[in-house]
Scaffold this motif. Structure first.
Motif, PDB file in Angstrom:
ATOM      1  N   SER A 170       0.888  -1.429   0.112  1.00 20.20           N
ATOM      2  CA  SER A 170      -0.037   0.059  -0.082  1.00 20.20           C
ATOM      3  C   SER A 170       0.901   1.216  -0.154  1.00 20.20           C
ATOM      4  CB  SER A 170      -0.813   0.135   1.236  1.00 20.20           C
ATOM      5  OG  SER A 170      -1.249   1.189   1.412  1.00 20.20           O
ATOM      6  N   ARG A 228      -3.269  -0.804  -4.625  1.00 23.63           N
ATOM      7  CA  ARG A 228      -4.405  -0.433  -3.808  1.00 23.63           C
ATOM      8  C   ARG A 228      -4.791  -1.467  -2.744  1.00 23.63           C
ATOM      9  NH1 ARG A 228      -9.253   1.772  -7.686  1.00 23.63           N
ATOM     10  NH2 ARG A 228      -9.668   3.494  -6.186  1.00 23.63           N
ATOM     11  N   ASN A 229      -4.591  -2.418  -2.808  1.00 23.05           N
ATOM     12  CA  ASN A 229      -4.779  -3.661  -1.955  1.00 23.05           C
ATOM     13  C   ASN A 229      -3.857  -4.795  -1.804  1.00 23.05           C
ATOM     14  OD1 ASN A 229      -5.980  -5.495  -0.007  1.00 23.05           O
ATOM     15  ND2 ASN A 229      -8.067  -5.024  -0.672  1.00 23.05           N
ATOM     16  N   SER A 257      -3.655  -7.182  -0.086  1.00 23.44           N
ATOM     17  CA  SER A 257      -4.262  -8.695  -0.129  1.00 23.44           C
ATOM     18  C   SER A 257      -4.613  -9.162  -1.409  1.00 23.44           C
ATOM     19  CB  SER A 257      -5.358  -8.489   1.095  1.00 23.44           C
ATOM     20  OG  SER A 257      -6.310  -7.871   0.521  1.00 23.44           O
ATOM     21  N   CYS A 314       1.161  -7.176   5.994  1.00 24.91           N
ATOM     22  CA  CYS A 314       1.014  -5.928   5.278  1.00 24.91           C
ATOM     23  C   CYS A 314       1.467  -5.732   3.720  1.00 24.91           C
ATOM     24  CB  CYS A 314       1.341  -4.734   6.137  1.00 24.91           C
ATOM     25  SG  CYS A 314       3.336  -4.913   6.345  1.00 24.91           S
TER      26      CYS A 314
END
Length: 151
Positions: A35, A61-62, A64, A79
């Motif tokens: 991020s 953006r993400n 995950s 993270c």
């Protein structure tokens, strides 16, 4: 004495002379998906650079989404997610363990340090420590201990 100084300087800058192998094998490039707002991920990328890795940081953006795209189960999440020579590296894995992974080349998805343990590279907090494990994630998504850090 002058030749010795010159030779030492060549070695220091990685110059190879005919008949002499003075350069180290380059380490794999590591792509880090993180991020934009996460500063600990940038510190971890710096840790890898200090260890000699070439690091490409990609703000996403993400993170995950990248973790899932690369096949790392969410239960091992942290993270940021990285890719090193075909292996997924999840979280604050020490550079030494990535080096060992790439040297031994086990049949595995990659490594993970789940969560964000205080003692892991990029997460250091002066005066605090926390034990953690580096997990080897196999191709079926199962974990085994690859390394343990006492904190």
């Amino acid at each position: 004495m002058r030749r010795r100084v010159l030779l030492e300087r060549f070695v220091a800058i990685g110059v190879s002379l005919p008949g002499l192998a003075l350069t180290a094998t380059p380490k794999a490039e590591v792509q880090v998906f993180k991020s934009r707002s996460c500063s600990c991920c940038a510190v971890w990328a710096g840790h890898l650079r200090e260890a000699g890795f070439t690091v490409a940081v990609l703000d996403v953006r993400n993170a995950s989404v990248e973790r899932r795209r690369l096949g790392m189960p969410d239960r091992f999440g942290s993270c940021h997610t990285a890719l090193a020579d075909g292996y997924v590296i999840e979280g604050h894995v020490p550079a030494a363990e990535i080096e060992r992974l790439l040297a031994t080349r086990p049949k595995a998805l990659g490594l993970s340090v789940p969560g964000m343990p205080v003692s892991a590279p990029g997460m250091a907090v002066p005066g605090r420590s926390q034990p953690y494990q580096v997990l080897l994630i196999d191709l079926a998504g199962q974990a085994s201990t690859f390394a343990s850090y006492p904190g």
